[in-house]
Scaffold this active site. Structure first.
Site, PDB file in Angstrom:
ATOM      1  N   ASP A 259       0.890  -1.171   0.000  1.00 14.82           N
ATOM      2  CA  ASP A 259       0.000   0.000   0.000  1.00 14.82           C
ATOM      3  C   ASP A 259       0.922   1.213   0.000  1.00 14.82           C
ATOM      4  O   ASP A 259       1.546   1.524   1.030  1.00 14.82           O
ATOM      5  CB  ASP A 259      -0.896  -0.039   1.241  1.00 14.82           C
ATOM      6  CG  ASP A 259      -1.930   1.087   1.267  1.00 14.82           C
ATOM      7  OD1 ASP A 259      -1.773   2.071   0.528  1.00 14.82           O
ATOM      8  OD2 ASP A 259      -2.893   0.963   2.059  1.00 14.82           O
ATOM      9  N   HIS A 350     -12.824  -2.500   7.518  1.00 15.99           N
ATOM     10  CA  HIS A 350     -12.705  -1.064   7.252  1.00 15.99           C
ATOM     11  C   HIS A 350     -13.681  -0.629   6.162  1.00 15.99           C
ATOM     12  O   HIS A 350     -14.284  -1.465   5.496  1.00 15.99           O
ATOM     13  CB  HIS A 350     -11.261  -0.680   6.891  1.00 15.99           C
ATOM     14  CG  HIS A 350     -10.692  -1.400   5.691  1.00 15.99           C
ATOM     15  ND1 HIS A 350     -10.956  -1.029   4.403  1.00 15.99           N
ATOM     16  CD2 HIS A 350      -9.851  -2.478   5.603  1.00 15.99           C
ATOM     17  CE1 HIS A 350     -10.299  -1.823   3.566  1.00 15.99           C
ATOM     18  NE2 HIS A 350      -9.637  -2.730   4.263  1.00 15.99           N
ATOM     19  N   GLU A 384     -11.202   0.531  -2.070  1.00 12.03           N
ATOM     20  CA  GLU A 384     -10.188  -0.366  -1.539  1.00 12.03           C
ATOM     21  C   GLU A 384     -10.751  -1.494  -0.661  1.00 12.03           C
ATOM     22  O   GLU A 384     -10.456  -1.567   0.528  1.00 12.03           O
ATOM     23  CB  GLU A 384      -9.153   0.429  -0.755  1.00 12.03           C
ATOM     24  CG  GLU A 384      -9.718   1.427   0.264  1.00 12.03           C
ATOM     25  CD  GLU A 384      -8.615   2.147   1.028  1.00 12.03           C
ATOM     26  OE1 GLU A 384      -7.751   1.444   1.599  1.00 12.03           O
ATOM     27  OE2 GLU A 384      -8.617   3.380   1.059  1.00 12.03           O
ATOM     28  N   ARG A 412      -5.826  -6.678  -0.219  1.00 13.73           N
ATOM     29  CA  ARG A 412      -6.556  -5.425  -0.456  1.00 13.73           C
ATOM     30  C   ARG A 412      -6.168  -4.962  -1.855  1.00 13.73           C
ATOM     31  O   ARG A 412      -5.011  -5.136  -2.269  1.00 13.73           O
ATOM     32  CB  ARG A 412      -6.182  -4.367   0.590  1.00 13.73           C
ATOM     33  CG  ARG A 412      -6.838  -3.023   0.361  1.00 13.73           C
ATOM     34  CD  ARG A 412      -6.765  -2.087   1.588  1.00 13.73           C
ATOM     35  NE  ARG A 412      -5.434  -1.645   1.949  1.00 13.73           N
ATOM     36  CZ  ARG A 412      -4.741  -2.114   2.973  1.00 13.73           C
ATOM     37  NH1 ARG A 412      -5.251  -3.054   3.754  1.00 13.73           N
ATOM     38  NH2 ARG A 412      -3.528  -1.660   3.229  1.00 13.73           N
TER      39      ARG A 412
HETATM   40  N1  GLY Z   1      -2.929   3.992   2.814  1.00 10.49           N
HETATM   41  C1  GLY Z   1      -3.959   4.341   3.677  1.00 10.49           C
HETATM   42  C2  GLY Z   1      -5.272   3.958   3.155  1.00 10.49           C
HETATM   43  O1  GLY Z   1      -5.355   3.171   2.255  1.00 10.49           O
HETATM   44  O2  GLY Z   1      -6.271   4.478   3.545  1.00 10.49           O
HETATM   45 MN    MN Z   2      -6.718   4.448   1.085  1.00  8.84          MN
HETATM   46 MN    MN Z   3      -3.833   2.823   0.868  1.00 12.05          MN
END
Ligand code: GLY
Ligand code: MN
Ligand code: MN
Length: 440
Positions: A259, A350, A384, A412
């Site tokens: 990421d 998330h 995401e 992810r």
């Molecule tokens: N890299 C932090 C996010 O994906 O929110």
């Molecule tokens: Mn992000």
């Molecule tokens: Mn990210």
């Protein structure tokens, strides 16, 4: 790409000032923060301050004074100082603030206390973010108290301090063409870094070595570097959402989740995640989960267009993931029941999207009262989704135990999307994600 011109920042200030009505806005720059001893962290300007000025130094305060025709833009700055500049670098000083940044008046920051009360004369209120600038706040409160006393004498009782954020954040949500060009550039460079990193990755390397290749590319491409702590997470580490230790050895057969995104010199950011098998091919379980996440992401992205309720992007991803996880025997129950109860959250914990811009988790509302915000052209957001099946996963009561073959899979897939007039543009489309392309 041309730098933003000063008329560009002036237009933004005009739009902001119009909405301030009779309020004085006081917007401080970021102060330097101690790392340890007398060492400071690298300076990173406040996004709100930069958005309105383009002025990239600490120790400054912006005043915007709608009620002072012809002298509404005032900057307090660190003055020129040959000795300080030997140690810490160039400063524009007051003359530079006037000539280069178009301020109507510029003063040394040390004069803020003595001058503020005069500048607040005739203000009907103040737009200042309380609780965030504790060095300046007492000066603001004192100067405002004096003006408030004057207003009370005239019978004006409506005066007060409000946050400038709702107005500024709403403005920042709408990216114009210049901003979108910068976000395309940040996305392009970040996508290149992901491609380079995947080609470079071999079993036996460390996560840090992959981080080095990515961040080298960011810096060699003329950016400031990473927009946030680069995440290079192999195997079970991928199930730690904010993993930044990046110290493990890469093992053949594990997945690697990266990421990473860069920040341009004028702060526009990218935020990309890719996940691929280390040194070869997906196992059948890894591939099944990968395709499930990719399907959820593709459907969520396909739904993005103006007028769409932003929360719906998340809901679409959730539904695809939950349906797939039920089919695989990793969740048990009805799709609607699991979604209503959030009973999928041990595997996907998330949200699917956040706004993206000058901040990686950019400003702007997600809800207006009980209504989710609707997407508009110029909004930029990430998509995401992920699934995280940690070795340490605690399965909630009522949900099926997880077989060993699924453990240690953390996936992810994250892209950056701009809402256009007719639909959307995937800013990060040059970062490959087709499963075949990920096996090299
Ligand atoms: N890299 C932090 C996010 O994906 O929110
Ligand atoms: Mn992000
Ligand atoms: Mn990210």
């Amino acid at each position: 790409m041309l730098p933003f011109s000063f008329s560009f920042f002036a237009q933004r200030r005009e739009r902001f000032i119009k909405q301030l009505k009779g309020l004085a806005a006081i917007i401080p720059a970021t102060s330097l923060v101690t790392h340890h001893s007398d060492v400071k962290y690298s300076f990173r300007q406040s996004s709100n301050f930069w958005y309105l000025t383009g002025f990239d130094e600490p120790g400054a305060v912006l005043l915007l004074l709608p009620y002072r025709e012809g002298s509404r833009f005032v900057l307090f700055v660190e003055p020129k100082d040959p000795i300080a500049e030997v140690w810490h670098g160039f400063r524009w000083g007051c003359q530079g603030a006037l000539e280069h940044f178009g301020a109507d008046f510029a003063h040394p920051i040390a004069e803020l206390q003595q001058r503020l009360k005069d500048y607040l004369k005739n203000a009907e209120g103040v737009a200042f973010q309380l609780g965030c600038h504790l060095d300046i706040e007492p000066l603001v409160l004192k100067a405002w108290k004096e003006q408030q006393d004057r207003l009370l004498v005239t019978g004006n009782t409506k005066s007060g301090i409000i946050s400038p954020c709702p107005i500024l954040h709403e403005m920042r949500m709408h990216k114009d063409n210049g901003e979108l060009d910068r976000m395309r550039k940040a996305a392009w460079i970040s996508a290149e870094a992901h491609e380079i990193a995947r080609a470079f990755t071999q079993p036996g390397m460390t996560e840090h070595q992959i981080q080095a290749v990515i961040e080298q590319h960011f810096l060699m491409s003329g950016t400031q570097g990473p927009a946030y702590g680069t995440i290079v997470a192999s195997g079970d580490n991928a199930c730690v959402l904010h993993y930044t230790k990046n110290s493990a050895l890469l093992r053949k057969g594990d997945l690697l989740l990266i990421d990473a995104g860069c920040s341009l010199n004028d702060y526009y950011n990218s935020d990309i995640t890719r996940t691929f098998p280390i040194g070869g091919h997906f196992s059948s379980e890894q591939r099944i989960i990968y395709e499930l996440v990719l399907g959820a992401q593709r459907q969520a992205i396909a739904s993005i267009k103006p007028g769409k309720v932003a929360a719906e992007v998340h809901n679409i991803a959730i539904r695809v993931l939950v349906e797939g996880l039920i089919e695989l025997g990793l969740l048990m129950g009805s799709v609607d029941g699991l979604i209503d109860q959030g009973a999928y959250r041990h595997l996907y914990m998330h949200r699917t999207s956040h706004w993206l811009g000058l901040d990686v988790h950019d400003v702007g509302s997600y809800q207006l009262g009980i209504q989710s915000v609707k997407l508009e052209p110029g909004y930029t957001l990430t998509v995401e989704p992920g699934i995280y099946i940690s070795d340490r996963l605690q399965v909630p009561k009522g949900q099926p135990a997880i077989e060993e073959r699924w453990k240690g899979i953390g996936i992810r897939i994250e892209d950056d999307i701009a809402v256009t007039f007719s639909g959307h543009e995937v800013l990060t489309s040059t970062a490959l994600k087709d499963p075949l392309a990920m096996e090299c």
